[in-house]
Structures are given as structure tokens and as C-alpha cells.
Design a protein around this motif. Structure first.
Motif, PDB file in Angstrom:
ATOM      1  N   LEU B 138       0.844  -1.194   0.000  1.00  0.00           N
ATOM      2  CA  LEU B 138       0.000   0.000   0.000  1.00  0.00           C
ATOM      3  C   LEU B 138       0.877   1.240   0.000  1.00  0.00           C
ATOM      4  O   LEU B 138       1.984   1.229   0.533  1.00  0.00           O
ATOM      5  CB  LEU B 138      -0.876   0.029   1.256  1.00  0.00           C
ATOM      6  N   ASN B 139       0.359   2.315  -0.553  1.00  0.00           N
ATOM      7  CA  ASN B 139       1.024   3.604  -0.377  1.00  0.00           C
ATOM      8  C   ASN B 139       1.038   3.936   1.121  1.00  0.00           C
ATOM      9  O   ASN B 139       0.115   3.571   1.865  1.00  0.00           O
ATOM     10  CB  ASN B 139       0.286   4.678  -1.174  1.00  0.00           C
ATOM     11  N   SER B 141       0.520   6.600   3.150  1.00  0.00           N
ATOM     12  CA  SER B 141      -0.561   7.254   3.895  1.00  0.00           C
ATOM     13  C   SER B 141      -1.842   6.410   3.881  1.00  0.00           C
ATOM     14  O   SER B 141      -2.674   6.517   4.785  1.00  0.00           O
ATOM     15  CB  SER B 141      -0.838   8.663   3.355  1.00  0.00           C
ATOM     16  N   HIS B 142      -1.984   5.541   2.888  1.00  0.00           N
ATOM     17  CA  HIS B 142      -3.159   4.662   2.859  1.00  0.00           C
ATOM     18  C   HIS B 142      -3.035   3.548   3.892  1.00  0.00           C
ATOM     19  O   HIS B 142      -4.022   3.150   4.506  1.00  0.00           O
ATOM     20  CB  HIS B 142      -3.393   4.143   1.437  1.00  0.00           C
ATOM     21  N   GLY B 145      -3.918   5.211   7.097  1.00  0.00           N
ATOM     22  CA  GLY B 145      -5.370   5.403   7.188  1.00  0.00           C
ATOM     23  C   GLY B 145      -6.091   4.148   7.647  1.00  0.00           C
ATOM     24  O   GLY B 145      -6.954   4.201   8.536  1.00  0.00           O
ATOM     25  N   ILE B 146      -5.718   3.018   7.084  1.00  0.00           N
ATOM     26  CA  ILE B 146      -6.396   1.761   7.439  1.00  0.00           C
ATOM     27  C   ILE B 146      -6.091   1.366   8.882  1.00  0.00           C
ATOM     28  O   ILE B 146      -6.979   0.970   9.632  1.00  0.00           O
ATOM     29  CB  ILE B 146      -6.005   0.652   6.436  1.00  0.00           C
TER      30      ILE B 146
END
Lengths: 228, 228
Positions: B138-139, B141-142, B145-146
Motif C-alpha cells: 500500500l502507499n 498514507s493509505h 489510514g487503514i
């Protein structure tokens, strides 16, 4: 078939990141309605989602993006206002229970103003990601990421297992170590607590084997001393 | 207290988005170790997380970012390789079961190469967000976020807590028992596995005290034998 629909996205980084997330979470189709940013500039944020972005269907019309879809889920950071049935929302962890079809679209609105009421009214459900009540507005691609993550999780329900043999061995060593340190029958709770914590806390077979090795070494260490 | 630690982040959009996510999910502190991008350029991606970004602690040293934290959770998109206990990971939905303290740091590595093994080894747990096995990366910041979304979700349930004293004692006895049974430096994984299983598997302070009593008795039993 899971389709992600972006309606008039404004930031190329968001479009690129969404394509990457589609690859990360195995989305089948990406539709973009009237993009307000340059799709070519988005590619540099898409990493291995590049082919998904290059194959994205760019459409002029919202309805075209919902063709051949059976369950349409719109998203919003404004939801559950009293008396507003249209904005009555489902939470991300409820997604599995409403995904009762093979053909699903997840629809995300503009970074600035989201989806219009008319666009929401064409969907079957409204998804709301709960967050800080003082600032629940997630960035577009981060909302996409969380929704896709919940759906992926539900589809794959990963449950690592410990074998019965390992459970028996954890129990055995907890018990024989307990026998070596008990002072009265009330001490039985020591054995119970250790056994439960280990069975609950150990993730998988490999970790179980590692902990069992630790316990066995402790046991042989004590036995060895007793014989000296 | 929940702290997000970014180690050498490279993209200003990621830093900005993380600050926004910290606001979305009510994170208390943001630490950035040796940023490799311009923090001022990150501000335009932070939206209402701007004040969190302006107040972020920029530090030169990884260890400084972990000061005053009781449970340290590193993250990686490489996890659960067979035979590598250090990379044995917890899943996001297991976070509530390991957050047995009030002072927690979630640590995220570089976009390009993640965290080093040394950085991971200084944490208590490794978090892995499951995704497409062909492309789980995942990137940055993603991923943030999760993880923050799962923690925020869990915070709305009441979880029994273990005190810092008990966490320290579990760690202490796992370590000194390990010192008594180790045969080579590779055995370090025995200590890691036992400590993690116990912190994860123990439900509350009473259970923690009971398990600590068991470990202490084992220790004194071995010490006692050694003296005979």
C-alpha cells in the motif's frame, strides 16, 4: 465483479492512488465520470495500478458508470442526519452483509463537495466511514482505501490456525511446569492463566512451535538441575 | 495516548495526508524521524490536520521518537515469511487485542524500503495489512489510514487494560527465563515469541499478575536449584 466509480475527481494524486488501491485490493473495474484532472499526470501516483488506470473507463454520464451493476453503494462523509432517510448510512464493516450480488459498484464523489443528492438517490445504499465527529471528512483516496480494505477482508476472512497437537503440547508444558512450581492446590489458577493466555495470544503454528520450544527448554533445564 | 511515527518519509503528499488522517482519527502525537521531504510543502495536503503537522515533533533519532511509549507497533508490507519470527505479524483487526496500554506508537517506514530489521526489532509487534498477494504494498498514507481506522473503531469498545508495570514484568521474566535456556543468539526468537504471545493473549491485570507469578516461580525454582 467489483467496480469503483469516481465522480468528477479533482486531484490527480487521488486518481493515481485509487488505481493503486484497486490493484492492492483486487478491484475489477475503474470508471471515472468527467475527470477534472489530468489522467496522465495521475499515472505517477498509481505505481503497479498503472494498467488499471490506463484501462479505466472514462464516461461523460453518471448513469453510464452504473450500467450492468446490481448493487450501487454511494459514499459520503455526511450521513445519518436526523430525518434524512436518503443519508441513512451503512458502516464499512456492514458492507459484507449488503454485498449480496456479484455485481457491485462503490461510488465516490468530488473531493470538494462529494456526491449530489440526485447521485446518492440513484444508489441503493450510502456508505459512511465513521471518524472524529469534529472532522470526519477523509481525503477521497483514503476513503476508497478503507472501504476496499473492509471488502477485501470480508472476502478473504484470514484465520491462522494452531494445530490440535500444538494446543495439546502448550497445555502439557504449562501443566508440567506448573507441577514443578505449585505450592498448594489453589495455585491451579496459575496453570489455567498461562495456558489460556498462550492459546489466545499465539498467532499460528510457527509461533506455537517457538513458544513450545521455550517451555520445553525450561522444563529440561529444571529436570537437569534436579538430577545433579 | 496514540502516537504516529513516520521514519524518513519521502513524499510531502504522504506527510500531509497522514497529518489529516491524524485529525480524522484523533491521534494525539505525530513524530517524524529525519524527513526526506519538505514539511512546508506537505501542509497543502493536510487540510484540517495542518495544526497537527505544524506541531509534529521532528527528531533525528529513531529511539527519540519512541520515548515514553509502552507498546510499539511497527508496520510492514513484508510479513509472515516462513521461519522469520521477527516478521511474524498481527493483522489490523487484532490491534485492539494488543493495545493493552495507554501509550502506543504506530511506526511507519520509508515509502521506498520500509523499516529496517533493526527498527522493527525495537518494536513489540509488527503490523501487516493483508491485500492482494501479488501486490500487497500500500502507499504509505493509505496504510496509515487503514491502521488508524481500525484503532478508532476499536476505541469505541471498552477494552480491559494491562498496566505498564505488568507489561514490563512480563517482558522482564520472559527475558531472564530466556537467558537461562538460550544456547545461541538465534534463540532470541524464543523470547520474542513468548513475550508477544503473552502480551497479546492476556486479558486483564488480574490475568497478567497470575501469569507473572507463574514466571517468577519458574525463575526462583531454577535459581534455587542452581544454588543447591
Amino acid at each position: 465483479m467489483l467496480r469503483v466509480v469516481l465522480v468528477e475527481p479533482e486531484g490527480e494524486y487521488n486518481v493515481g492512488f485509487v488505481a493503486r488501491l484497486c490493484k492492492n485490493f483486487e478491484v475489477d473495474e475503474l470508471f471515472i465520470v468527467r475527470p477534472k484532472c489530468d489522467i496522465n499526470s495521475a499515472i505517477k501516483f498509481s505505481a503497479k495500478g498503472e494498467s488499471i488506470l490506463r484501462n479505466a473507463k472514462i464516461v461523460d454520464n453518471y448513469d453510464d458508470a452504473l450500467k450492468d451493476v446490481e448493487i450501487k453503494i454511494a459514499t459520503s462523509s455526511i450521513a445519518n442526519n436526523k430525518g434524512d432517510i436518503l443519508r441513512k448510512a451503512v458502516f464499512p464493516w456492514e458492507l459484507p452483509s449488503i454485498m449480496k450480488s456479484e455485481k457491485i459498484a462503490l461510488i465516490f464523489g468530488r473531493e470538494s463537495v462529494g456526491l449530489t443528492r440526485e447521485e446518492i438517490s440513484k444508489a441503493d445504499f450510502l456508505l459512511f466511514i465513521p471518524a472524529n465527529p469534529n472532522y470526519p471528512t477523509l481525503n477521497l483516496s483514503h476513503a476508497v482505501g478503507i472501504a476496499l480494505y473492509e471488502i477485501w477482508k470480508a472476502k478473504h476472512e484470514i484465520k491462522p490456525k494452531i494445530t490440535k497437537e500444538s494446543i495439546d503440547l502448550l497445555d502439557k508444558y504449562a501443566k508440567i511446569l506448573y507441577d514443578l512450581i505449585k505450592r498448594s492446590e489453589e495455585d491451579y489458577v496459575l496453570y489455567i492463566a498461562l495456558k489460556r493466555a498462550l492459546i489466545k495470544g499465539i498467532n499460528d503454528e510457527e509461533e506455537a512451535r517457538t513458544v513450545i520450544k521455550f517451555l520445553r527448554r525450561l522444563y529440561t533445564r529444571i529436570l537437569h538441575e534436579d538430577k545433579e
